[in-house]
Write a protein that holds these residues in place. Sequence first.
Motif, PDB file in Angstrom:
ATOM      1  N   SER A 209       0.846  -1.199   0.000  1.00 31.84           N
ATOM      2  CA  SER A 209       0.000   0.000   0.000  1.00 31.84           C
ATOM      3  C   SER A 209       0.879   1.246   0.000  1.00 31.84           C
ATOM      4  O   SER A 209       2.021   1.225   0.471  1.00 31.84           O
ATOM      5  N   ARG A 241      -7.105   9.580   1.200  1.00 31.29           N
ATOM      6  CA  ARG A 241      -7.938   8.717   0.348  1.00 31.29           C
ATOM      7  C   ARG A 241      -7.113   7.897  -0.641  1.00 31.29           C
ATOM      8  O   ARG A 241      -7.617   6.937  -1.230  1.00 31.29           O
ATOM      9  N   TYR A 242      -5.847   8.277  -0.840  1.00 30.94           N
ATOM     10  CA  TYR A 242      -4.999   7.545  -1.774  1.00 30.94           C
ATOM     11  C   TYR A 242      -4.092   6.526  -1.084  1.00 30.94           C
ATOM     12  O   TYR A 242      -3.387   5.779  -1.765  1.00 30.94           O
ATOM     13  N   LEU A 245      -4.193   2.766  -2.111  1.00 26.78           N
ATOM     14  CA  LEU A 245      -3.712   2.339  -3.421  1.00 26.78           C
ATOM     15  C   LEU A 245      -2.327   1.728  -3.280  1.00 26.78           C
ATOM     16  O   LEU A 245      -1.667   1.890  -2.254  1.00 26.78           O
ATOM     17  N   THR A 246      -1.873   1.025  -4.300  1.00 24.92           N
ATOM     18  CA  THR A 246      -0.633   0.253  -4.163  1.00 24.92           C
ATOM     19  C   THR A 246       0.408   0.619  -5.224  1.00 24.92           C
ATOM     20  O   THR A 246       0.081   1.143  -6.287  1.00 24.92           O
ATOM     21  N   LYS A 281      -3.959   9.493  -9.988  1.00 23.70           N
ATOM     22  CA  LYS A 281      -3.545   8.283 -10.688  1.00 23.70           C
ATOM     23  C   LYS A 281      -2.062   7.962 -10.547  1.00 23.70           C
ATOM     24  O   LYS A 281      -1.647   6.839 -10.826  1.00 23.70           O
ATOM     25  N   LEU A 333      -0.287   4.659  -9.734  1.00 25.52           N
ATOM     26  CA  LEU A 333      -0.857   4.005  -8.570  1.00 25.52           C
ATOM     27  C   LEU A 333      -1.767   2.881  -9.052  1.00 25.52           C
ATOM     28  O   LEU A 333      -2.468   3.027 -10.051  1.00 25.52           O
ATOM     29  N   ASP A 335      -4.902   0.420  -8.322  1.00 24.92           N
ATOM     30  CA  ASP A 335      -6.095   0.201  -7.513  1.00 24.92           C
ATOM     31  C   ASP A 335      -6.495  -1.267  -7.643  1.00 24.92           C
ATOM     32  O   ASP A 335      -6.999  -1.696  -8.680  1.00 24.92           O
ATOM     33  N   GLU A 338     -10.180  -1.861  -8.410  1.00 28.01           N
ATOM     34  CA  GLU A 338     -10.499  -1.536  -9.801  1.00 28.01           C
ATOM     35  C   GLU A 338      -9.997  -2.620 -10.732  1.00 28.01           C
ATOM     36  O   GLU A 338     -10.663  -2.997 -11.692  1.00 28.01           O
ATOM     37  N   GLU A 339      -8.797  -3.147 -10.453  1.00 31.33           N
ATOM     38  CA  GLU A 339      -8.255  -4.226 -11.271  1.00 31.33           C
ATOM     39  C   GLU A 339      -9.166  -5.455 -11.204  1.00 31.33           C
ATOM     40  O   GLU A 339      -9.428  -6.107 -12.210  1.00 31.33           O
TER      41      GLU A 339
END
Length: 345
Positions: A209, A241-242, A245-246, A281, A333, A335, A338-339
């Motif tokens: 993360s 909020r970000y 993400l990874t 992004k 980044l 997600d 999403e992926e």
Amino acid sequence: MKIGELHIRWVGILIVSALAMINDGEGHMSDKPIWFHYFVSLCFTAVYWNGACSIIFFLRKKFPEIDRTKRRVLLSAAFIIVWMTVGGIPLKIIFNFVEVKDLLSLTEHVRYLPFNFIVASVVSLSYEAFYFFEKWKEQFTLNQQLKNQQIRTQYEVLQNQMSPHFLFNSLNTLTTIIPENADVAVSFTERLSEVYRYILQNKDRELVSLKEEIDFVKSYLFLLRMRYPDNLTVDFKIDDRYLGLTIPPLTLQMLAENAIKHNVVSKAKPLHIDIYIENGKSVVVKNNLQKKDSLDRSTKTGLENIRKRYRILGQKEIDVITSAANFIVAVPLIDLLEERDLKFT
């Protein structure tokens, strides 16, 4: 010459055409020579087989993922059944096997339905088995590449940080701090242990993360700021909020390390690093550009290492921008939610 699917398909068409001719008991062409009998069989087989392949290849492009295998097989079988039912109608008319009025009869279309179902199932499953094996082999190769790249990354970072130069500077800084400020010395030791612990804990992970990576980079930069107390500043502008993400582990550390390694860091020329999110992004690492006249021996693999890992992960390219005043690197980044949603859409 490499034998591909197209070569095998046409050899199969020639063989199946002969078998179909032998097993044709309807006597449509009992008064025709055998070569014509075979030609007609070849035309029907080629139309049906190539049409089925077009359906299969279209669905592969539409649903390429392994986890969509069931959907792909069912759809290809259904479409092939339809194709086997209607695809040969023009040929039947050309060779006078049926009259146009007979095509309006449902019986004409359903009497071959069981046979069409068997053929469609066999063709779909056969092609799918080969496709599944190829995708599995491709995924296995990618996993091996990623594993090898991770090993190289771990080796490069550990080599840089375990080098006598790094240890000497760290221990020398710690020795200086202890008599002056015991609390700061304790913090320094804790951060030093966090740096190594993070590397060891994440040695087998493909992604971490953003929060984990930033916490690690802060520990790493804490050590460096002890060497450059007034000459190195780092500003993080990362909205919470970000943080979920990874990115690949050690990405930000390598970019921060490169900024310090390749630029002058002095009282006259302080180095400033900005780490922030761009367009939701990418995470950006930006530093003012003040290149050293001479550099220590460098492996020159930092940016290329990051590029390769992103390529292996199937993500977008990293962006590298050099201007007269700044050096900027933006890394995508990832997600994971999403992926996952994209795979099952």
